[in-house]
Design a protein around this motif. Structure first.
Motif, PDB file in Angstrom:
ATOM      1  N   ASP A  70     -16.710 -17.368 -25.604  1.00  0.00           N
ATOM      2  CA  ASP A  70     -15.454 -16.828 -25.073  1.00  0.00           C
ATOM      3  C   ASP A  70     -14.704 -17.870 -24.240  1.00  0.00           C
ATOM      4  O   ASP A  70     -13.480 -17.861 -24.170  1.00  0.00           O
ATOM      5  CB  ASP A  70     -15.726 -15.592 -24.205  1.00  0.00           C
ATOM      6  CG  ASP A  70     -15.858 -14.320 -25.037  1.00  0.00           C
ATOM      7  OD1 ASP A  70     -15.912 -14.429 -26.280  1.00  0.00           O
ATOM      8  OD2 ASP A  70     -15.914 -13.222 -24.455  1.00  0.00           O
ATOM      9  N   ALA A  71     -15.490 -18.737 -23.601  1.00  0.00           N
ATOM     10  CA  ALA A  71     -14.886 -19.712 -22.675  1.00  0.00           C
ATOM     11  C   ALA A  71     -14.545 -21.028 -23.346  1.00  0.00           C
ATOM     12  O   ALA A  71     -14.116 -21.967 -22.681  1.00  0.00           O
ATOM     13  CB  ALA A  71     -15.857 -19.957 -21.522  1.00  0.00           C
ATOM     14  N   ARG A  72     -14.700 -21.111 -24.666  1.00  0.00           N
ATOM     15  CA  ARG A  72     -14.647 -22.424 -25.319  1.00  0.00           C
ATOM     16  C   ARG A  72     -13.324 -23.163 -25.097  1.00  0.00           C
ATOM     17  O   ARG A  72     -13.328 -24.379 -24.920  1.00  0.00           O
ATOM     18  CB  ARG A  72     -14.969 -22.316 -26.807  1.00  0.00           C
ATOM     19  CG  ARG A  72     -14.067 -21.423 -27.615  1.00  0.00           C
ATOM     20  CD  ARG A  72     -14.652 -21.202 -29.013  1.00  0.00           C
ATOM     21  NE  ARG A  72     -13.802 -20.372 -29.842  1.00  0.00           N
ATOM     22  CZ  ARG A  72     -13.788 -19.050 -29.814  1.00  0.00           C
ATOM     23  NH1 ARG A  72     -14.578 -18.397 -28.970  1.00  0.00           N
ATOM     24  NH2 ARG A  72     -13.003 -18.359 -30.602  1.00  0.00           N
ATOM     25  N   THR A  73     -12.223 -22.443 -25.072  1.00  0.00           N
ATOM     26  CA  THR A  73     -10.950 -23.161 -24.890  1.00  0.00           C
ATOM     27  C   THR A  73     -10.834 -23.720 -23.471  1.00  0.00           C
ATOM     28  O   THR A  73     -10.360 -24.837 -23.275  1.00  0.00           O
ATOM     29  CB  THR A  73      -9.746 -22.261 -25.208  1.00  0.00           C
ATOM     30  OG1 THR A  73      -9.950 -20.997 -24.619  1.00  0.00           O
ATOM     31  CG2 THR A  73      -9.553 -22.082 -26.686  1.00  0.00           C
ATOM     32  N   SER A  74     -11.288 -22.938 -22.489  1.00  0.00           N
ATOM     33  CA  SER A  74     -11.260 -23.436 -21.102  1.00  0.00           C
ATOM     34  C   SER A  74     -12.207 -24.620 -20.946  1.00  0.00           C
ATOM     35  O   SER A  74     -11.889 -25.593 -20.237  1.00  0.00           O
ATOM     36  CB  SER A  74     -11.691 -22.337 -20.133  1.00  0.00           C
ATOM     37  OG  SER A  74     -10.791 -21.276 -20.179  1.00  0.00           O
ATOM     38  N   LEU A  75     -13.335 -24.538 -21.618  1.00  0.00           N
ATOM     39  CA  LEU A  75     -14.293 -25.644 -21.515  1.00  0.00           C
ATOM     40  C   LEU A  75     -13.753 -26.903 -22.187  1.00  0.00           C
ATOM     41  O   LEU A  75     -13.940 -28.013 -21.692  1.00  0.00           O
ATOM     42  CB  LEU A  75     -15.641 -25.241 -22.145  1.00  0.00           C
ATOM     43  CG  LEU A  75     -16.353 -24.058 -21.479  1.00  0.00           C
ATOM     44  CD1 LEU A  75     -17.686 -23.785 -22.158  1.00  0.00           C
ATOM     45  CD2 LEU A  75     -16.573 -24.308 -19.993  1.00  0.00           C
ATOM     46  N   PHE A  76     -13.049 -26.708 -23.288  1.00  0.00           N
ATOM     47  CA  PHE A  76     -12.445 -27.847 -23.970  1.00  0.00           C
ATOM     48  C   PHE A  76     -11.400 -28.504 -23.061  1.00  0.00           C
ATOM     49  O   PHE A  76     -11.304 -29.730 -22.981  1.00  0.00           O
ATOM     50  CB  PHE A  76     -11.820 -27.388 -25.296  1.00  0.00           C
ATOM     51  CG  PHE A  76     -11.314 -28.515 -26.147  1.00  0.00           C
ATOM     52  CD1 PHE A  76     -12.169 -29.523 -26.573  1.00  0.00           C
ATOM     53  CD2 PHE A  76      -9.977 -28.581 -26.509  1.00  0.00           C
ATOM     54  CE1 PHE A  76     -11.696 -30.576 -27.345  1.00  0.00           C
ATOM     55  CE2 PHE A  76      -9.492 -29.632 -27.283  1.00  0.00           C
ATOM     56  CZ  PHE A  76     -10.353 -30.631 -27.702  1.00  0.00           C
ATOM     57  N   THR A  77     -10.657 -27.665 -22.366  1.00  0.00           N
ATOM     58  CA  THR A  77      -9.669 -28.190 -21.415  1.00  0.00           C
ATOM     59  C   THR A  77     -10.362 -28.994 -20.322  1.00  0.00           C
ATOM     60  O   THR A  77      -9.882 -30.058 -19.903  1.00  0.00           O
ATOM     61  CB  THR A  77      -8.870 -27.024 -20.777  1.00  0.00           C
ATOM     62  OG1 THR A  77      -8.338 -26.224 -21.817  1.00  0.00           O
ATOM     63  CG2 THR A  77      -7.742 -27.526 -19.916  1.00  0.00           C
ATOM     64  N   ALA A  78     -11.510 -28.491 -19.857  1.00  0.00           N
ATOM     65  CA  ALA A  78     -12.267 -29.200 -18.812  1.00  0.00           C
ATOM     66  C   ALA A  78     -12.726 -30.567 -19.323  1.00  0.00           C
ATOM     67  O   ALA A  78     -12.653 -31.571 -18.605  1.00  0.00           O
ATOM     68  CB  ALA A  78     -13.471 -28.366 -18.389  1.00  0.00           C
ATOM     69  N   ILE A  79     -13.156 -30.584 -20.582  1.00  0.00           N
ATOM     70  CA  ILE A  79     -13.625 -31.852 -21.171  1.00  0.00           C
ATOM     71  C   ILE A  79     -12.452 -32.828 -21.319  1.00  0.00           C
ATOM     72  O   ILE A  79     -12.576 -34.026 -21.035  1.00  0.00           O
ATOM     73  CB  ILE A  79     -14.313 -31.586 -22.530  1.00  0.00           C
ATOM     74  CG1 ILE A  79     -15.609 -30.803 -22.300  1.00  0.00           C
ATOM     75  CG2 ILE A  79     -14.617 -32.885 -23.268  1.00  0.00           C
ATOM     76  CD1 ILE A  79     -16.208 -30.193 -23.553  1.00  0.00           C
ATOM     77  N   LEU A  80     -11.306 -32.309 -21.710  1.00  0.00           N
ATOM     78  CA  LEU A  80     -10.110 -33.165 -21.824  1.00  0.00           C
ATOM     79  C   LEU A  80      -9.725 -33.735 -20.463  1.00  0.00           C
ATOM     80  O   LEU A  80      -9.335 -34.898 -20.348  1.00  0.00           O
ATOM     81  CB  LEU A  80      -8.941 -32.366 -22.395  1.00  0.00           C
ATOM     82  CG  LEU A  80      -8.962 -32.073 -23.892  1.00  0.00           C
ATOM     83  CD1 LEU A  80      -7.737 -31.257 -24.282  1.00  0.00           C
ATOM     84  CD2 LEU A  80      -8.982 -33.371 -24.695  1.00  0.00           C
ATOM     85  N   ALA A  81      -9.841 -32.884 -19.436  1.00  0.00           N
ATOM     86  CA  ALA A  81      -9.531 -33.347 -18.071  1.00  0.00           C
ATOM     87  C   ALA A  81     -10.485 -34.485 -17.695  1.00  0.00           C
ATOM     88  O   ALA A  81     -10.068 -35.483 -17.082  1.00  0.00           O
ATOM     89  CB  ALA A  81      -9.656 -32.199 -17.081  1.00  0.00           C
ATOM     90  N   GLY A  82     -11.737 -34.342 -18.088  1.00  0.00           N
ATOM     91  CA  GLY A  82     -12.720 -35.396 -17.833  1.00  0.00           C
ATOM     92  C   GLY A  82     -12.362 -36.677 -18.562  1.00  0.00           C
ATOM     93  O   GLY A  82     -12.443 -37.771 -17.997  1.00  0.00           O
TER      94      GLY A  82
END
Lengths: 232, 240
Positions: free
Chosen positions: A152-164
């Motif tokens: 469910d959180a995959r898009t938010s997690l992808f955003t976090a990875i992009l921020a990294g």
């Protein structure tokens, strides 16, 4: 714009469009270092952030505090600490990693792991709290809820990875110290820009700056697209 | 013998539930022995939802005891399910959400398909089984909540004001599924403040007010003439 500046800009674009070998080498090394650092940081951060977000255990607040504090780590301090660890007389000197791209990867990984971990924790904690009563009513053990929550959180997690990735690719201080900015070996976009600007070789610096900006805009655009996808 | 008999009586003995010193449930006593449907009536804030949570073991009493046939409830007893007033779902397909419940209940994977199919059909969700829950209406979500209960073949189902946010056609559809539960010998215990719904569904009524059971009687008796003053005011439609 001043004629000199126009000339610098024109040469910079020429370097980009002609795929000047030195420029390509620097860009590829930068991407390799940052992407590897992001992959390693993701492998550490997603499990760590999920653990901190979904479970309540003794010491959780302490660990969360440390992770949050590390988000603001000064890169040069990380670079210095890593330099001392990896230098020939340091405790990890035998690994002979100083002034290699591996040392730069480690430095970037240290800097972005707290960012991805913290964003992951917040995402999972919010989601878990939304479902907490339902999970309890269903008698669902936390361990069985993690995979669906991560999905469910995959898009938010992808955003976090992009921020990294954005943070890693823009890093200069730490990678300069542990990488040494050695030509054809550890010279990445940010360190080259610093070096070439100080030498007055502004064309290459400008070309690399443009590429960095393109990467930054691409990441920001991707984040917007991902967030839009999530809200549909 | 009725299928629910092995889990009854449900006994609530001198139960108090406090939050920050405020007694929300006060020395509540209740005994439910019949296998028919029990509707818990009361106005907003009377303690209906808290009582259901205590019955399911979602929260523990501050003092007193809740037992189902002398056993203290825990939420991982899958002969009993609890439908929240505002259920939550994973943002995945209808079918995924139903199968998730089967997984946590430890139902063998070989049974998942058949059970899921049954639950989807009973609850009228067959055609939208592959739709993501974020695209469902309130009525469809409540049906999914029922399907998530049905799939476990519970002997007791607890429902906390499940139709409060539904339009009349959705309410009727929902009640038809409740009747299916009753026909399959599942005991229904449901809270509501909707008198018409209580009349349609209740075999027995428990009326609570200010965290205490005021009256417990057969539905016919209750609606023809409740004994307590509070219940009389409640069913006459006056605001309390």
């Amino acid at each position: 714009m001043h004629d000199d500046n126009q000339g610098i800009l024109a040469t910079a674009f020429q370097l980009i469009f002609t795929l000047e070998p030195e420029l390509v080498e620097i860009v590829l090394l930068s991407l390799k270092v940052s992407i590897t650092a992001v992959i390693l940081a993701t492998l550490i951060s997603i499990p760590l952030g999920t653990l901190l977000g979904a479970y309540r255990f003794r010491g959780r607040d302490f660990i969360t505090g440390i992770v949050n504090a590390l988000m603001g780590l000064p890169p040069v301090v990380v670079g210095l600490a890593l330099y001392l660890l990896l230098s020939r007389t340091g405790p990890l000197g035998d690994l002979q990693l100083l002034f290699t791209s591996s040392a730069m990867i480690i430095a970037q990984c240290i800097l972005i792991t707290p960012i991805i971990s913290s964003l992951t924790q917040q995402t999972i904690e919010d989601l878990f709290n939304q479902h907490a009563l339902q999970f309890k009513a269903l008698g669902a053990p936390t361990s069985l809820t993690l995979l669906p929550l991560l999905r469910d959180a995959r898009t938010s997690l992808f955003t976090a990875i992009l921020a990294g990735f954005g943070r890693a690719s823009a890093e200069v201080g730490a990678v300069l110290i542990v990488g040494g900015n050695i030509n054809h070996l550890t010279r990445v976009m940010t360190t080259t820009i610093a070096l070439e600007t100080s030498k007055g070789n502004l064309e290459l610096a400008m070309a690399l700056g443009i590429i960095l900006l393109i990467i930054s805009f691409t990441i920001t655009s991707l984040m917007i697209v991902v967030r839009k996808t999530q809200s549909i | 013998m009725h299928a629910t008999d092995q889990f009854l009586p449900l006994v609530v003995k001198d139960v108090t539930y406090e939050v920050n010193g405020a007694k929300l449930i006060k020395s509540l006593n209740l005994e439910i022995t019949s296998s028919g449907s029990t509707i818990i009536l009361g106005h907003n804030g009377s303690g209906k939802s808290l009582l259901l949570k205590l019955l399911h073991g979602v929260i523990a009493p501050s003092s007193g005891l809740v037992t189902w046939n002398n056993n203290i409830p825990t939420t991982n007893q899958y002969w009993r399910t609890f439908l929240l007033q505002t259920p939550t779902f994973f943002k995945q397909t209808v079918q995924y959400n139903i199968e998730f419940v089967l997984s946590i209940a430890g139902i063998p994977a070989s049974e998942h398909k058949t059970r899921c199919q049954q639950a989807l059909e009973i609850c009228g969700l067959g055609e939208i089984r592959h739709r993501n829950t974020h695209s469902l209406s309130g009525g469809e979500l409540q049906k999914l909540s029922l399907a998530r209960a049905w799939v476990l073949k519970p002997r007791v189902v607890l429902l906390d004001e499940p139709t409060v946010a539904l339009d009349p056609p959705s309410v009727i559809g929902f009640e038809q599924i409740i009747h299916q539960f009753k026909q399959s010998e599942t005991k229904v215990i449901m809270t509501t403040h909707d008198l018409a719904q209580a009349k349609r569904l209740a075999d027995e009524v428990v009326f609570i007010d200010a965290g205490k059971v005021i009256e417990q009687s057969q539905a016919g008796e209750f609606f023809s003439g409740p004994e307590s003053n509070q219940a009389q005011i409640f069913i006459s439609g006056e605001l309390v």
